[in-house]
Every structure is written in structure tokens, then in C-alpha cells.
Design a protein around this motif. Structure first.
Motif, mmCIF file in Angstrom:
data_model
loop_
_atom_site.group_PDB
_atom_site.id
_atom_site.type_symbol
_atom_site.label_atom_id
_atom_site.label_comp_id
_atom_site.label_asym_id
_atom_site.label_seq_id
_atom_site.Cartn_x
_atom_site.Cartn_y
_atom_site.Cartn_z
ATOM 1 N N ILE A 264 0.845 -1.205 0.000
ATOM 2 C CA ILE A 264 0.000 0.000 0.000
ATOM 3 C C ILE A 264 0.875 1.248 0.000
ATOM 4 N N ARG A 265 0.466 2.197 -0.820
ATOM 5 C CA ARG A 265 1.268 3.402 -1.005
ATOM 6 C C ARG A 265 1.388 4.193 0.296
ATOM 7 N N TYR A 266 0.343 4.162 1.095
ATOM 8 C CA TYR A 266 0.346 5.024 2.259
ATOM 9 C C TYR A 266 1.265 4.569 3.381
ATOM 10 N N SER A 267 1.931 3.413 3.209
ATOM 11 C CA SER A 267 2.929 3.010 4.192
ATOM 12 C C SER A 267 4.036 4.061 4.263
ATOM 13 N N ARG B 134 4.241 6.564 -9.657
ATOM 14 C CA ARG B 134 3.882 7.444 -8.534
ATOM 15 C C ARG B 134 5.111 7.717 -7.677
ATOM 16 N N PRO B 135 5.899 8.738 -8.077
ATOM 17 C CA PRO B 135 7.153 9.012 -7.368
ATOM 18 C C PRO B 135 6.921 9.517 -5.938
ATOM 19 N N ILE B 136 7.992 9.496 -5.131
ATOM 20 C CA ILE B 136 7.880 9.990 -3.748
ATOM 21 C C ILE B 136 8.920 11.070 -3.468
ATOM 22 N N ASP B 137 9.441 11.672 -4.545
ATOM 23 C CA ASP B 137 10.509 12.667 -4.365
ATOM 24 C C ASP B 137 10.084 13.860 -3.505
ATOM 25 N N ILE B 138 8.812 14.282 -3.610
ATOM 26 C CA ILE B 138 8.373 15.461 -2.831
ATOM 27 C C ILE B 138 8.362 15.109 -1.329
ATOM 28 N N HIS B 139 7.967 13.880 -1.028
ATOM 29 C CA HIS B 139 8.010 13.423 0.376
ATOM 30 C C HIS B 139 9.456 13.501 0.890
ATOM 31 N N LEU C 192 6.410 23.126 -1.605
ATOM 32 C CA LEU C 192 6.297 21.915 -2.424
ATOM 33 C C LEU C 192 6.268 22.288 -3.901
ATOM 34 N N ARG C 193 6.945 21.473 -4.747
ATOM 35 C CA ARG C 193 6.930 21.791 -6.185
ATOM 36 C C ARG C 193 5.566 21.467 -6.792
ATOM 37 N N PHE C 194 4.793 20.610 -6.098
ATOM 38 C CA PHE C 194 3.415 20.294 -6.498
ATOM 39 C C PHE C 194 2.651 20.004 -5.198
ATOM 40 N N PRO C 195 1.380 20.399 -5.114
ATOM 41 C CA PRO C 195 0.658 20.176 -3.842
ATOM 42 C C PRO C 195 0.224 18.718 -3.651
ATOM 43 N N SER C 196 1.196 17.844 -3.504
ATOM 44 C CA SER C 196 0.926 16.417 -3.324
ATOM 45 C C SER C 196 0.177 16.184 -2.012
ATOM 46 N N VAL C 197 -0.884 15.387 -2.098
ATOM 47 C CA VAL C 197 -1.683 15.077 -0.902
ATOM 48 C C VAL C 197 -0.826 14.305 0.106
ATOM 49 N N GLY C 198 -0.236 13.210 -0.369
ATOM 50 C CA GLY C 198 0.538 12.354 0.543
ATOM 51 C C GLY C 198 1.743 13.077 1.132
ATOM 52 N N ALA C 199 2.457 13.854 0.298
ATOM 53 C CA ALA C 199 3.652 14.544 0.809
ATOM 54 C C ALA C 199 3.251 15.585 1.849
ATOM 55 N N THR D 233 -9.250 13.511 -9.655
ATOM 56 C CA THR D 233 -8.815 12.461 -10.587
ATOM 57 C C THR D 233 -9.511 11.134 -10.292
ATOM 58 N N ASP D 234 -9.794 10.876 -9.012
ATOM 59 C CA ASP D 234 -10.385 9.578 -8.639
ATOM 60 C C ASP D 234 -11.797 9.405 -9.189
ATOM 61 N N ILE D 235 -12.424 10.506 -9.590
ATOM 62 C CA ILE D 235 -13.810 10.412 -10.082
ATOM 63 C C ILE D 235 -13.853 10.234 -11.598
ATOM 64 N N SER E 31 -5.260 15.885 -15.353
ATOM 65 C CA SER E 31 -4.002 16.625 -15.204
ATOM 66 C C SER E 31 -3.203 16.136 -13.994
ATOM 67 N N ILE E 32 -3.790 15.300 -13.155
ATOM 68 C CA ILE E 32 -3.040 14.769 -11.998
ATOM 69 C C ILE E 32 -2.283 13.498 -12.413
ATOM 70 N N TYR E 33 -3.000 12.577 -13.042
ATOM 71 C CA TYR E 33 -2.382 11.344 -13.559
ATOM 72 C C TYR E 33 -2.759 11.237 -15.038
ATOM 73 N N LEU F 121 -8.334 0.481 -8.487
ATOM 74 C CA LEU F 121 -9.530 0.720 -7.671
ATOM 75 C C LEU F 121 -10.655 1.449 -8.422
ATOM 76 N N ARG F 122 -10.368 2.641 -8.940
ATOM 77 C CA ARG F 122 -11.465 3.410 -9.567
ATOM 78 C C ARG F 122 -11.805 2.874 -10.955
ATOM 79 N N GLY F 123 -10.811 2.307 -11.650
ATOM 80 C CA GLY F 123 -11.096 1.656 -12.934
ATOM 81 C C GLY F 123 -12.042 0.481 -12.691
HETATM 82 N N1 EPU Z 1 3.859 13.283 -7.116
HETATM 83 C C1 EPU Z 1 5.197 13.406 -7.396
HETATM 84 N N2 EPU Z 1 6.087 13.204 -6.386
HETATM 85 C C2 EPU Z 1 5.695 12.888 -5.110
HETATM 86 C C3 EPU Z 1 4.311 12.761 -4.835
HETATM 87 C C4 EPU Z 1 3.410 12.965 -5.863
HETATM 88 O O1 EPU Z 1 5.599 13.672 -8.528
HETATM 89 O O2 EPU Z 1 6.558 12.754 -4.235
HETATM 90 C C5 EPU Z 1 2.870 13.492 -8.191
HETATM 91 C C6 EPU Z 1 2.107 12.201 -8.546
HETATM 92 O O3 EPU Z 1 2.824 11.427 -9.460
HETATM 93 C C7 EPU Z 1 0.821 12.750 -9.111
HETATM 94 C C8 EPU Z 1 0.581 14.005 -8.283
HETATM 95 O O4 EPU Z 1 1.850 14.362 -7.728
HETATM 96 O O5 EPU Z 1 0.991 13.122 -10.454
HETATM 97 C C9 EPU Z 1 -0.443 13.827 -7.185
HETATM 98 O O6 EPU Z 1 -0.044 12.819 -6.286
HETATM 99 P P1 EPU Z 1 -0.415 12.878 -4.740
HETATM 100 O O7 EPU Z 1 0.845 12.721 -3.968
HETATM 101 O O8 EPU Z 1 -1.263 14.070 -4.485
HETATM 102 O O9 EPU Z 1 -1.278 11.566 -4.566
HETATM 103 P P2 EPU Z 1 -1.218 10.540 -3.372
HETATM 104 O O10 EPU Z 1 -1.100 11.256 -2.081
HETATM 105 O O11 EPU Z 1 -0.271 9.458 -3.656
HETATM 106 C C10 EPU Z 1 -3.796 10.616 -2.974
HETATM 107 C C11 EPU Z 1 -4.918 9.627 -2.933
HETATM 108 C C12 EPU Z 1 -5.184 9.111 -4.331
HETATM 109 C C13 EPU Z 1 -5.512 10.290 -5.234
HETATM 110 C C14 EPU Z 1 -4.385 11.316 -5.191
HETATM 111 C C15 EPU Z 1 -4.674 12.578 -5.980
HETATM 112 C C16 EPU Z 1 -4.715 8.642 -0.747
HETATM 113 C C17 EPU Z 1 -4.512 7.422 0.068
HETATM 114 N N3 EPU Z 1 -4.583 8.512 -2.057
HETATM 115 O O12 EPU Z 1 -2.670 9.908 -3.477
HETATM 116 O O13 EPU Z 1 -6.332 8.263 -4.198
HETATM 117 O O14 EPU Z 1 -5.675 9.834 -6.552
HETATM 118 O O15 EPU Z 1 -4.132 11.713 -3.813
HETATM 119 O O16 EPU Z 1 -5.795 13.211 -5.465
HETATM 120 O O17 EPU Z 1 -5.008 9.710 -0.233
HETATM 121 C C18 EPU Z 1 -7.851 6.635 -4.896
HETATM 122 O O18 EPU Z 1 -8.509 6.875 -3.870
HETATM 123 O O19 EPU Z 1 -8.295 5.958 -5.856
HETATM 124 C C19 EPU Z 1 -6.504 7.180 -5.007
HETATM 125 C C20 EPU Z 1 -5.593 6.690 -5.828
#
Ligand code: EPU
Length: 434
Positions: A95-98, A125-130, A162-169, A312-314, A334-336, A380-382
Motif C-alpha cells: 500500500i502506497r500510504y505506508s 507514482r514518485p515519492i521525491d516530494i516526500h 512543495l513543487r506540487f501540492p501532493s496530498v501524501g507529501a 482524478t479519482d472520479i 491533469s493529476i495522472y 480501484l477506480r477503474g
Molecule cells: N507526485 C510526485 N512526487 C511525489 C508525490 C506525488 O511527482 O513525491 C505526483 C504524482 O505522481 C501525481 C501528483 O503528484 O501526479 C499527485 O499525487 P499525490 O501525492 O497528491 O497523490 P497521493 O497522495 O499518492 C492521494 C490519494 C489518491 C488520489 C491522489 C490525488 C490517498 C490514500 N490517495 O494519493 O487516491 O488519486 O491523492 O488526489 O489519499 C484513490 O482513492 O483511488 C486514489 C488513488
């Protein structure tokens, strides 16, 4: 549980359907609970596989838990020795959220070895921003092909843009800086309702976090979060699940269905869009909405973006709706930009959808009749999209790889049966796994 779901055409849905707590809130909040040694009582918790996987990882770290109905209680962690490196098991890669465990454990001064995170595989799905943000807070991070090794003494507050407003980061950095020395400012932070839910939870633990203005979060680091009382927090409703049920009602209600326990405010952009497409609904109050069977839908141009725009999830679910609209529609994500693997399966069912390219997205020719087929839940959403299509389609649809759908929809089988969705091979059969 890599089994198939059988769904039959069901175009006379009626009754009520309740939205569960948000997947994308509960996951970061469970990770954030590692920061406290108080008892945490969470309610409105969705019963999802990803939640169970995450609880399992926390249990490996010594956190005991009890999950009953929609209540999850997390008990204090047996003292982890900060001098011993912590190895997070391979399960975390599922799981990504680990990745948010990293922020929490670094905040507590641990050395951590974490496998690279997984999750929905619709895109890279990179994690560089984190990692960049955690480094700014003073963590030392080594990146290996399959894992990350990270350590810190006490993190130090920093100004992070942040270079992009990433939710997880954003979530990772909010969690990590809660216990940092000094003040952290996160600019260009994500604004999703789930971020606010996390902040409210952390503040109830004793953190000092404020959204100074949309996209700017200020965290005043505190020494510890012990209040010696149990903390109660109710998870916000899942806005993507609500959107899924609204589209379901629009395409398959006999007359109307009623969505309950949602938060209308979190779905405003989506509801405005539906109005433009021609979906008929009535907002009863902020948690209840009636959606009517909607015909005469109009083809529309859609572009997903960060909150408060269309999520994007919708978009895969909107694609199903637009197969029924008059004229041509386009969806740009525009997100994915390549999150369109599911269109192959909608096309097998009779849809007319063409992938243009990553900047132009997909083109949907509407007013197509859908037919049952053997399809795959690509993610999941597909998966939710082919399920909606299967409810609308003639005859029977078999969805393989269905575990993907259950990653994001709690108690889905009972909820759908409650609306008269015909699942399985006979009328009294529950969602049949073959
Ligand atoms: N991104 C980077 N680098 C990073 C992090 C993100 O380039 O370090 C890019 C991603 O590749 C993407 C964009 O930033 O293009 C957005 O990614 P974000 O980090 O915001 O997504 P996430 O936190 O990994 C959460 C949701 C996703 C949802 C996205 C966008 C959770 C558990 N997951 O993911 O939910 O699609 O935000 O809103 O919160 C889903 O529920 O089906 C799902 C995938």
C-alpha cells in the motif's frame, strides 16, 4: 482474494445508500497515531483491505488495536527503542500510504528501513516530494533500489515549498513536523478535505497546526503529544464513494435513490459539473442528497485538478456516465495523465472511447449501449467504473481482479444489494466470487 464479481443489468434501483468514512483520511490518521501514546478511538472507520494492511504494519511495530464495526481503537505502543533500527516488513510495499509511517517514525527519532510503497498501479507514482521535504526537516535518507533507509535525531522546523501540492507529501510533512523543534511552514500544500481531517486529528492529540491560508500550513513543533486521556475522532465521509453512488443513481435508479451520510460541501465542484451534464439531483441537507434517473445527458469537456476542482479519482466514473450522454465528451486528467487503462474494458462492453494522448486525454462518443462482458478491474477506480458499467449493461458482466474495488469501497456488497443491484447468478446470491 483475487476473485471475480458477477453483476447483472440492474436498472430499477431504489432506496437509500450510506457513505462510509473516507479511505484517504483514515490511512494517514492511522499513521499519525504512531505519534501518540494515548489511546485513540476512531469512529466512522471504513472496513477496507488497505486499512487492515496498515493496522497489521502498526501491530508489527507494537501498536495493539481493536476494530469492531466502524470503531477502531489504537492502544499505546510498547516503548520502541530508538537506538535499534526499525525494519518495516515487505507488507508495507502493498500500500502506497505506508510511506507516511516514515514521517511518523522519523518524528519520533527512529532509524527506519522501509520497502518502497505500492498501491494503485495506474501510473508511475514518485515519492521525491516526500523525501525532499523530510530532508529539509533534517532527516538523512538513503534511497536503495527497493527500499529507503532514513534516520533523524529530533527533526527541525523548516520552510518548505512543495513543487506540487501532493496530498501524501503534505500529510507526511505535517505528521513529521508535529514533533519537530521550531516552526514549519508548508507552502503550496494540498487543500483536500482529508488534509484538514488529519490536522484536526493531530490538534486533538495536542499538536499545534493551523491552515494559515489555503495552501499554507503552519506547524509549531511540540515536545510530545501525551495528554493521558483517550482521544476520539470521527473520520469525514468519503467524497469519492459519494460521487460513485451519485453516478450510480443517475444511470440506474428506477426513479431516484437517496445518498446519506455524505458531505455535500466536499463535492461541490463535482455537483456543479453534474448539473452541466444534465444529472438531476436534489440536496436535502449537507449530508443527504437525492439523485434521479437522468436522461438527456449532454456531452461535456472535463479536466481533473487538485481540490476543490474535479478529483482524478472520479474521472473513470464520469467516463461511464458520459457513454450515455448526447454528443462527444473529453476528459483530461491533469493529476495522472495516463490513468485511463480502464477504457479498454469499457470499449469491450460497447463504449466508444479513444485515448488521444497524455495532454488531450480521452474522447468519448456518447449514447452507446453497453453489453455484459468479461472485464478486468485495472485499479480501484477503474474497477468501480466497470462495475457501474456492468450495472447498466445488458446481461451479465464478470469483473476479474475484483479485490481492487474492495480496496476503496467499504461493505459494498450489502450496500449495492440494498439498492436492488442484481449481483451473482441468482436473485438471492450475494456478490458472487468465482
Ligand atoms: N507526485 C510526485 N512526487 C511525489 C508525490 C506525488 O511527482 O513525491 C505526483 C504524482 O505522481 C501525481 C501528483 O503528484 O501526479 C499527485 O499525487 P499525490 O501525492 O497528491 O497523490 P497521493 O497522495 O499518492 C492521494 C490519494 C489518491 C488520489 C491522489 C490525488 C490517498 C490514500 N490517495 O494519493 O487516491 O488519486 O491523492 O488526489 O489519499 C484513490 O482513492 O483511488 C486514489 C488513488
Amino acid at each position: 482474494m483475487n476473485k471475480s464479481v458477477i453483476v447483472n443489468k440492474s436498472c430499477a434501483l431504489k432506496g437509500n445508500i450510506e457513505v462510509s468514512g473516507a479511505k484517504n483520511s483514515i490511512l494517514p490518521i492511522i499513521c499519525a497515531s504512531l505519534l501518540t501514546d494515548d489511546v485513540v478511538e476512531l469512529s466512522n472507520v471504513p472496513d477496507l483491505n488497505d486499512v487492515h494492511v496498515l493496522i497489521g504494519i502498526l501491530e508489527d511495530l507494537g501498536k495493539r488495536s481493536m476494530f469492531e464495526k466502524d470503531k477502531l481503537t489504537l492502544y499505546p505502543t510498547d516503548e520502541l527503542n530508538i537506538n535499534i533500527p526499525i525494519f518495516i516488513s515487505e507488507t508495507a510495499s502493498k500500500i502506497r500510504y505506508s510511506i507516511l509511517i516514515l514521517g511518523a517514525l522519523l518524528a519520533k527519532g527512529h532509524e527506519v528501513s522501509l520497502p518502497l510503497p505500492g498501491g494503485c498501479s495506474f501510473s508511475e507514482r514518485p515519492i521525491d516530494i516526500h523525501l525532499e521535504g523530510l530532508r529539509k526537516l533534517g532527516a538523512t535518507i538513503e534511497e536503495h533500489p527497493n527500499k529507503i533507509i532514513a534516520k533523524s535525531d529530533r527533526l527541525k522546523g523548516a520552510h518548505i515549498k512543495l513543487r506540487f501540492p501532493s496530498v501524501g507529501a503534505t500529510e507526511n510533512l505535517v505528521i513529521a513536523s508535529t514533533l519537530a523543534q521550531g516552526v514549519t511552514i508548508i507552502e503550496n500544500a494540498a487543500r483536500e478535505p482529508e488534509i484538514e481531517d488529519l490536522i484536526n486529528f493531530l490538534n486533538s492529540l495536542g499538536a499545534k497546526i493551523e491552515i494559515e491560508e489555503p495552501g499554507k500550513i503552519k506547524i509549531i513543533g511540540v515536545e510530545s503529544l501525551i495528554k493521558k486521556q483517550s482521544i476520539k475522532h470521527k473520520i469525514i465521509p468519503d467524497r469519492i464513494e459519494a460521487a460513485t453512488f451519485i453516478i450510480l443513481g443517475a444511470i440506474a435508479a428506477e426513479d431516484f435513490i437517496t445518498i446519506k451520510k455524505m458531505n455535500v460541501t466536499h463535492n461541490l465542484a463535482f455537483l456543479n459539473l453534474l448539473q452541466k451534464i444534465g444529472v438531476k439531483f436534489e440536496i436535502i441537507n449537507n449530508s443527504t442528497l437525492k439523485v434521479y434517473k437522468s436522461t438527456n445527458l449532454i456531452g461535456t469537456k472535463i479536466e481533473t485538478d487538485i481540490y476543490p476542482s474535479i478529483a482524478t479519482d472520479i474521472q473513470p466514473l464520469l467516463a461511464v456516465l458520459l457513454t450515455q450522454a448526447k454528443g462527444e465528451s473529453t476528459i483530461i486528467d491533469s493529476i495522472y495523465p495516463s490513468r485511463f487503462q480502464y477504457i479498454k474494458y469499457l470499449n469491450l462492453m460497447g463504449a466508444n472511447i479513444q485515448y488521444l494522448d497524455s495532454s488531450e486525454g480521452i474522447k468519448i462518443i456518447g449514447e452507446t449501449k453497453l453489453y455484459g462482458h468479461k472485464v478486468l478491474s485495472t485499479d480501484l477506480r477503474g474497477g468501480a467504473a466497470v462495475l457501474l458499467a456492468g450495472i447498466l449493461a445488458e446481461n451479465t458482466t464478470i469483473i476479474e481482479n475484483s479485490y481492487q474495488i474492495f480496496r476503496g469501497y467499504s461493505d459494498l456488497e450489502n450496500k449495492l444489494l440494498g439498492l436492488n443491484v442484481r449481483l451473482g447468478n441468482s436473485s438471492d446470491k450475494i456478490l458472487q466470487m468465482i
